[in-house]
Motif scaffolding. Structure first.
Motif, PDB file in Angstrom:
ATOM      1  N   VAL A 100      20.375  33.600  -3.896  1.00  0.00           N
ATOM      2  CA  VAL A 100      20.713  35.492  -3.350  1.00  0.00           C
ATOM      3  C   VAL A 100      21.320  35.744  -3.800  1.00  0.00           C
ATOM      4  N   GLY A 101      21.529  37.055  -5.122  1.00  0.00           N
ATOM      5  CA  GLY A 101      22.788  37.739  -5.478  1.00  0.00           C
ATOM      6  C   GLY A 101      23.359  38.754  -4.566  1.00  0.00           C
TER       7      GLY A 101
ATOM      8  N   ASN B 211      21.392  37.130  -8.895  1.00  0.00           N
ATOM      9  CA  ASN B 211      19.962  36.361  -8.322  1.00  0.00           C
ATOM     10  C   ASN B 211      19.208  35.497  -8.591  1.00  0.00           C
TER      11      ASN B 211
ATOM     12  N   VAL C 227      13.377  35.117  -5.629  1.00  0.00           N
ATOM     13  CA  VAL C 227      14.397  35.640  -5.742  1.00  0.00           C
ATOM     14  C   VAL C 227      14.583  33.951  -4.736  1.00  0.00           C
TER      15      VAL C 227
ATOM     16  N   ASN D 203      16.795  32.233 -10.160  1.00  0.00           N
ATOM     17  CA  ASN D 203      15.231  31.941 -10.166  1.00  0.00           C
ATOM     18  C   ASN D 203      14.830  30.849 -10.286  1.00  0.00           C
TER      19      ASN D 203
ATOM     20  N   ARG E 187      21.419  41.946  -2.270  1.00  0.00           N
ATOM     21  CA  ARG E 187      20.688  40.872  -1.872  1.00  0.00           C
ATOM     22  C   ARG E 187      21.342  40.020  -0.264  1.00  0.00           C
TER      23      ARG E 187
END
Length: 247
Positions: free
Chosen positions: A157-158, A104, A154, A106, A161
């Motif tokens: 997207v990791g 994730n 977030v 940022n 997720r």
């Protein structure tokens, strides 16, 4: 007659190992649009095009397809660009202000969303990029400020997720210390290779969560003499790479 002795070619710098590691992101991907963001990722994509990935498409970031030297090869209208973005035919290498163990990302703000301590770029196209085409990350300063237990917001997207998104694929993370990938059962980050002069303990100390480390960690691939020549004399004679990752 006195023989002429050629001076030895200077050894690769840390920045040049990073260029090679970024170039490897596009090995074997075929005719796909490369979207590298940052000096060293851009050098990596251009190097890949000149060597082992001749079918790679490069963009000027606006509306043109270009050769590795910047020569315009074709027009890429925005509608066509979006077709590539949403159909898995583009591969992105983005930056990250924060990354967690599952990838994730940022790039929007540091701190609570309601009252952030610092405003960054904003979400931008990170969700679309990560859900719709393969994505890797470039981190020029590997530190606990970047590799965190939990991102503040977030954007990209990791694996935890993505929810089975068809084209979601996080490939690897290249930093100034190492290459990380997601080749673990839970798709969390793993130490894949070390740049010369870097130890496993240095990487662990610079990572804010427990990183999977295999029993044997290979070294990052060394540039070939031809690749070094291209980097130094064709792609980046001014040495912008060394300003991003100082020797």
């Amino acid at each position: 007659m006195t023989a002429v002795t050629r001076a030895p070619f200077p050894a690769p710098t840390r920045a040049e190992y990073c260029v090679i590691a970024c170039a490897e992101v596009w090995r074997g991907v075929g005719e796909i649009l490369a979207s590298p963001m940052g000096t060293i990722p851009a050098l990596g994509a251009r190097l890949a095009r000149l060597t082992f990935a001749p079918d790679l498409l490069l963009t000027d970031g606006e509306a043109m397809l270009v050769d590795a030297d910047g020569t315009v090869e074709g027009w890429l209208p925005y509608r066509r660009h979006l077709d590539l973005v949403t159909g898995g035919r583009r591969q992105v290498m983005m930056g990250a202000s924060q990354l967690d163990r599952y990838g994730n990302q940022n790039i929007s703000c540091i701190g609570d969303w309601e009252r952030p301590r610092r405003q960054l770029l904003g979400v931008r196209g990170a969700p679309v990029n990560t859900l719709n085409n393969p994505t890797s990350y470039w981190v020029p300063r590997h530190s606990r400020r970047v590799f965190v237990e939990r991102v503040d917001m977030v954007c990209g997207v990791g694996h935890d997720r993505a929810g089975g998104a068809r084209y979601h694929h996080l490939d690897r993370v290249v930093t100034d210390l190492a290459v990380l990938d997601f080749a673990t059962p839970d798709r969390s980050l793993r130490l894949a290779s070390l740049h010369p002069g870097v130890t496993v303990e240095e990487v662990r100390e610079a990572t804010g969560f427990t990183l999977t480390v295999p029993d044997a960690v290979r070294p990052t691939r060394e540039p070939t003499p031809r690749e070094l020549e291209l980097i130094r004399t064709v792609l980046d004679p001014p040495g912008a790479r060394d300003r991003e990752v100082p020797g």
